[in-house]
Design a protein around this motif. Structure first.
Motif, PDB file in Angstrom:
ATOM      1  N   ASP A   1      -9.529  -2.856  24.047  1.00  0.00           N
ATOM      2  CA  ASP A   1     -10.952  -2.687  23.746  1.00  0.00           C
ATOM      3  C   ASP A   1     -11.545  -1.515  24.523  1.00  0.00           C
ATOM      4  O   ASP A   1     -12.725  -1.195  24.374  1.00  0.00           O
ATOM      5  N   ASP A   2     -10.735  -0.898  25.377  1.00  0.00           N
ATOM      6  CA  ASP A   2     -11.183   0.302  26.095  1.00  0.00           C
ATOM      7  C   ASP A   2     -10.630   1.536  25.392  1.00  0.00           C
ATOM      8  O   ASP A   2      -9.573   1.482  24.768  1.00  0.00           O
TER       9      ASP A   2
ATOM     10  N   THR B   1     -24.119   0.493  27.542  1.00  0.00           N
ATOM     11  CA  THR B   1     -24.667  -0.636  26.789  1.00  0.00           C
ATOM     12  C   THR B   1     -24.303  -1.978  27.426  1.00  0.00           C
ATOM     13  O   THR B   1     -24.430  -3.013  26.787  1.00  0.00           O
ATOM     14  N   LYS B   2     -23.851  -1.940  28.668  1.00  0.00           N
ATOM     15  CA  LYS B   2     -23.409  -3.148  29.371  1.00  0.00           C
ATOM     16  C   LYS B   2     -22.446  -3.971  28.508  1.00  0.00           C
ATOM     17  O   LYS B   2     -22.577  -5.203  28.397  1.00  0.00           O
TER      18      LYS B   2
ATOM     19  N   LYS C   1     -22.149  -4.128  25.337  1.00  0.00           N
ATOM     20  CA  LYS C   1     -22.573  -4.542  23.996  1.00  0.00           C
ATOM     21  C   LYS C   1     -21.806  -3.750  22.935  1.00  0.00           C
ATOM     22  O   LYS C   1     -21.486  -4.259  21.869  1.00  0.00           O
ATOM     23  N   LEU C   2     -21.554  -2.476  23.231  1.00  0.00           N
ATOM     24  CA  LEU C   2     -20.724  -1.675  22.330  1.00  0.00           C
ATOM     25  C   LEU C   2     -19.397  -1.392  23.027  1.00  0.00           C
ATOM     26  O   LEU C   2     -19.380  -0.897  24.148  1.00  0.00           O
ATOM     27  N   LYS C   3     -18.324  -1.722  22.342  1.00  0.00           N
ATOM     28  CA  LYS C   3     -17.004  -1.414  22.876  1.00  0.00           C
ATOM     29  C   LYS C   3     -16.478  -0.165  22.165  1.00  0.00           C
ATOM     30  O   LYS C   3     -16.927   0.168  21.066  1.00  0.00           O
TER      31      LYS C   3
ATOM     32  N   ILE D   1     -18.213   1.787  16.813  1.00  0.00           N
ATOM     33  CA  ILE D   1     -19.473   1.029  16.899  1.00  0.00           C
ATOM     34  C   ILE D   1     -19.548   0.039  15.737  1.00  0.00           C
ATOM     35  O   ILE D   1     -20.016  -1.080  15.875  1.00  0.00           O
ATOM     36  N   ASN D   2     -19.041   0.476  14.593  1.00  0.00           N
ATOM     37  CA  ASN D   2     -19.169  -0.330  13.384  1.00  0.00           C
ATOM     38  C   ASN D   2     -17.863  -1.042  13.005  1.00  0.00           C
ATOM     39  O   ASN D   2     -17.486  -1.080  11.828  1.00  0.00           O
ATOM     40  N   GLY D   3     -17.179  -1.557  14.004  1.00  0.00           N
ATOM     41  CA  GLY D   3     -16.118  -2.531  13.727  1.00  0.00           C
ATOM     42  C   GLY D   3     -14.725  -2.018  13.460  1.00  0.00           C
ATOM     43  O   GLY D   3     -13.830  -2.810  13.164  1.00  0.00           O
TER      44      GLY D   3
ATOM     45  N   VAL E   1     -16.292   7.505  17.208  1.00  0.00           N
ATOM     46  CA  VAL E   1     -17.228   6.718  18.028  1.00  0.00           C
ATOM     47  C   VAL E   1     -18.081   5.832  17.117  1.00  0.00           C
ATOM     48  O   VAL E   1     -18.226   4.633  17.348  1.00  0.00           O
TER      49      VAL E   1
ATOM     50  N   HIS F   1     -19.469   1.947  26.686  1.00  0.00           N
ATOM     51  CA  HIS F   1     -19.337   0.555  27.126  1.00  0.00           C
ATOM     52  C   HIS F   1     -20.230   0.293  28.332  1.00  0.00           C
ATOM     53  O   HIS F   1     -20.964  -0.701  28.385  1.00  0.00           O
ATOM     54  N   ASN F   2     -20.211   1.208  29.274  1.00  0.00           N
ATOM     55  CA  ASN F   2     -21.007   1.053  30.488  1.00  0.00           C
ATOM     56  C   ASN F   2     -22.501   1.138  30.177  1.00  0.00           C
ATOM     57  O   ASN F   2     -23.296   0.303  30.615  1.00  0.00           O
TER      58      ASN F   2
END
Lengths: 364, 397
Positions: free
Chosen positions: A197-198, A137-138, A140-142, A104-106, A100, A134-135
């Protein structure tokens, strides 16, 4: 993007994994149809994805030097170095939780849970973070990560090695759940999962790891590069007209065998391979049932509150007036997965499927 | 992107560390990893500076005093943090906020955890660490909307490198490890601050995170605010270890205890930890002794499980009054500075109150919008259904 594979990174890679890497390279170069196992198709998918994108990392228990207990990650450490394919401490929550953070870090982690039932310690990370980040953070984080889970039975495995755990994940909002049933889909779907991306729970039917098929990797790669998607697209594994068998993962070959046996008795069964449980392809499944008017859902998992019960509910909600008979199910019993000598009583079999087909009220 | 960091074999790492510690501090690796015999404390509760030989330091556990500028900047954040904590508790009582887990009494920890980091570093907070998130620079209104009930997260974690305030205990420590690991693989010099409480040290993810960070030799600082209670359960029911900082040695990292209500000591210890981690020490564990002055949340009744006398005892150790008299004695804080800082705190409080007071209409269809990056047909159907309901409601008005 540059990937620097340092000499130090590959120094203590064994000869066995180096050979595996050489064989992977040979597979990579081959063109035209070749005989390939699902294990090799999955392995090649990861290798291709790692070549294409240096943010793709593979880690888990025994995936490095050993190449995984099922050898699905064979040769990856040798080819890509210990930075990109590595063993972790033996802790599933740690593996998923660290993934996770990496997502977050690419990074695009592809992680292995050694067996279905050994993924349970990671359940909190999967349900509370992988599925929700994802949800929350709307967007912002995938969470571009793949959690590979060898699952289901049929290999004479001991306790905790044969669970069909897909329903837990399919029930969790925010996870996609893929399960390939053919060698070609092994490649296709794993590439797509890594690209996604999911977060994808990638359920690998372990009894099909050594199943073989003629596949053209060059064609599959071209398909991938063209952006062809299997997500939410069920496959008609065998066309038919009298009834529909709806199956996924390990049950697809069983359903195909049942359809072949039924054909000898003059009954034409269509077999649908669901492929991705989430998202589910209502369209293809319902189109088939509307055409045939009869359906049996087949799954190894316990039937109660399961993916199979969801499929029955969805189909009757959408195709009720086309049905000539109630939709039946052939599933595992609602008992803990049995010991090796008892598993054949538990698993959906050709005979049990044919019996269910016979019960589809043909006389009315 | 270039990936070039190397995972050194663990045996080599331990040997190197032992040699390093001997050269650097002249002590054994065990003495380095075990916390100093006493907690690090630089300022007494009455604000007087402790004599150097009573600060708890030992060879290998020595801490340079923070600069005056750093102390003043931190004090300002401390005052702002206290004002925000107390205003938020009031807003909850007035029904204008759904819930607020206050860090009243723990503000020194909050401020130090954020201030010791550089811009590219990451912070992974818990639900009680809103003040740390604000101190890191996140817009206070964006921090607090989660407690107003708008959405499960209000700020963009990537804007200031701050993870979402995490509710499932301790799970965020592993995310911190992953962020540090990814940065290390790319050769970036990122330090990650992973925050948790004393209760969280009982969770399995605490163990897994510390072990992963140590095995992969990652620059993560595990910062445990030991505020003595996990809701109602006291520390004695969580652990009988000599201290939580002692757990570090079991993972092969250094641990330290610090007075969590002494902002000077906290900054000294945390600044050094960040420096060591950035220089390649691997992870560190810091336990701060503090106290949750208020109940767990407004739904909790702390009088059921702790005596008033205990609360009074900790009231006397308040981080704010202590720092104020220390800075005043030092001649750094005069009335003008005090007033200016109070005005700043008031301005933040006002901004927050007004920001939270604005009625932001919720967007029901957002329910479906962010579940997946690539939406599914099923969610499209459900979204259409809710949109239909909303349209009917609208036309019935």
């Amino acid at each position: 993007m540059t990937v620097t594979t340092t000499a130090a990174g590959t120094a203590n890679v064994s000869a066995a994994t180096a050979n595996a890497a050489a064989s992977a390279a040979a597979t990579a170069e081959a063109t035209g149809p070749q005989s390939l196992t699902m294990a090799k198709a999955l392995n090649t998918a990861m290798a291709d994805a790692m070549r294409a994108d240096s943010s793709v990392l593979v880690f888990g228990e025994d995936v490095g030097m050993l190449g995984g207990v099922f050898r699905i990650t064979d040769g990856l450490m040798a080819e890509f170095g210990e930075q990109r394919c590595f063993d972790t401490p033996l802790a599933e929550s740690g593996i998923v939780g660290m993934a996770v953070g990496m997502a977050i870090n690419g990074m695009r982690p592809v992680i292995e849970m050694q067996f279905d039932a050994f993924a349970y310690p990671a359940f909190e990370q999967i349900v509370s973070h992988v599925a929700k980040m994802h949800n929350r953070t709307k967007g912002k984080l995938k969470m571009p990560m793949v959690i590979r889970v060898p699952y289901a039975g049929g290999i004479g495995g001991v306790e905790h090695h044969c669970d069909s755990s897909e329903s837990y994940y399919a029930h969790t909002a925010g996870l996609k759940v893929y399960t390939p049933a053919t060698v070609a889909d092994g490649y296709r779907m794993l590439r797509e999962a890594i690209d996604s991306d999911d977060p994808v729970m990638f359920m690998e039917p372990k009894k099909l790891y050594w199943s073989k098929d003629q596949v053209d990797l060059g064609a599959l790669r071209a398909e991938h590069d063209a952006g062809t998607s299997t997500e939410g697209r069920a496959a008609v594994a065998r066309p038919g007209t009298d009834a529909t068998l709806i199956a996924y993962g390990p049950s697809v070959p069983t359903a195909l065998a049942a359809a072949a046996a039924a054909a000898e008795e003059g009954r034409s069964l269509e077999v649908i391979d669901v492929r991705t449980l989430v998202p589910f392809d209502d369209e293809t499944v319902c189109a088939s049932v509307r055409k045939t008017g009869r359906a049996v859902v087949i799954a190894e998992a316990h039937g109660f509150a399961s993916v199979s019960s969801e499929i029955v509910a969805r189909v009757q909600e959408r195709a009720f007036h086309y049905l000539a008979a109630p939709i039946l199910r052939v599933t595992g019993f609602d008992v803990p997965f049995p010991s090796p000598k008892l598993e054949h009583y538990y698993l959906p079999s050709v005979d049990r499927i044919l019996d269910a087909v016979d019960d589809l009220q043909w006389e009315d | 992107m270039t990936i070039h960091a190397d995972h050194s074999a663990p045996e080599t790492a331990v040997e190197d560390q032992a040699a390093d510690v001997r050269t650097k501090f002249g002590i054994s690796v065990e003495d380095y990893m075990l916390p100093a015999r006493h907690q690090i404390q630089m300022v007494n509760p009455d604000g007087t500076l402790r004599p150097h030989d009573e600060q708890g330091t030992e060879p290998g556990h020595e801490y340079p005093t923070p600069s005056d500028a750093e102390l003043m900047a931190a004090y300002e954040q401390l005052v702002v943090g206290r004002r925000v904590n107390d205003q938020n508790s009031a807003l909850v009582r007035q029904g204008r906020m759904a819930v607020y887990p206050s860090s009243h009494g723990q503000e020194a920890c909050q401020v130090a955890a954020a201030m010791c980091l550089s811009e590219g570093d990451w912070l992974f907070p818990t639900y009680r660490d809103a003040v740390a998130v604000m101190t890191r620079g996140v817009d206070p209104v964006e921090v607090m909307t989660i407690f107003r009930g708008d959405w499960h997260g209000g700020y963009d974690p990537k804007e200031h490198n701050v993870g979402i305030q995490c509710t499932p205990l301790t799970t965020q420590l592993l995310h911190a490890v992953g962020v540090a690991h990814a940065a290390k693989l790319r050769g970036e010099n990122t330090v990650v601050m992973a925050m948790c409480g004393d209760g969280a040290t009982s969770e399995g993810d605490f163990h897994e995170a510390l072990n992963f960070a140590a095995v992969f030799h990652l620059p993560v600082i595990f910062f445990v605010q030991n505020n003595k209670y996990a809701i109602s359960v006291p520390l004695s029911h969580q652990s009988v270890a000599p201290s939580l900082a002692h757990k570090a040695v079991g993972y092969g990292m250094a641990g330290e205890r610090v007075d969590g209500n002494d902002l000077v000591a906290l900054l000294a210890v945390m600044d050094r930890a960040v420096k060591l981690a950035r220089e390649g020490s691997g992870p560190l564990l810091i336990e701060a002794h503090t106290y949750r002055m208020q109940a767990h949340t407004n739904a909790d009744d702390a009088t059921r499980y702790r005596p008033d006398s205990e609360v009074a005892e900790w009231q006397a150790k308040d981080p704010l009054t202590r720092m104020k008299s220390y800075l005043a004695d030092k001649g750094l804080l005069d009335d003008a500075a005090s007033n200016r800082i109070a005005e700043h705190a008031e301005a933040v409080a006002t901004q927050l109150r007004e920001g939270l007071g604005e009625e932001v209409p919720v967007q029901p269809l957002d329910l479906f919008k962010y579940v997946f990056a690539k939406p599914t047909p099923q969610l499209k159907e459900q979204s259409d259904m809710l949109a239909g309901e909303l349209a009917r409601e609208e036309s019935a008005k």
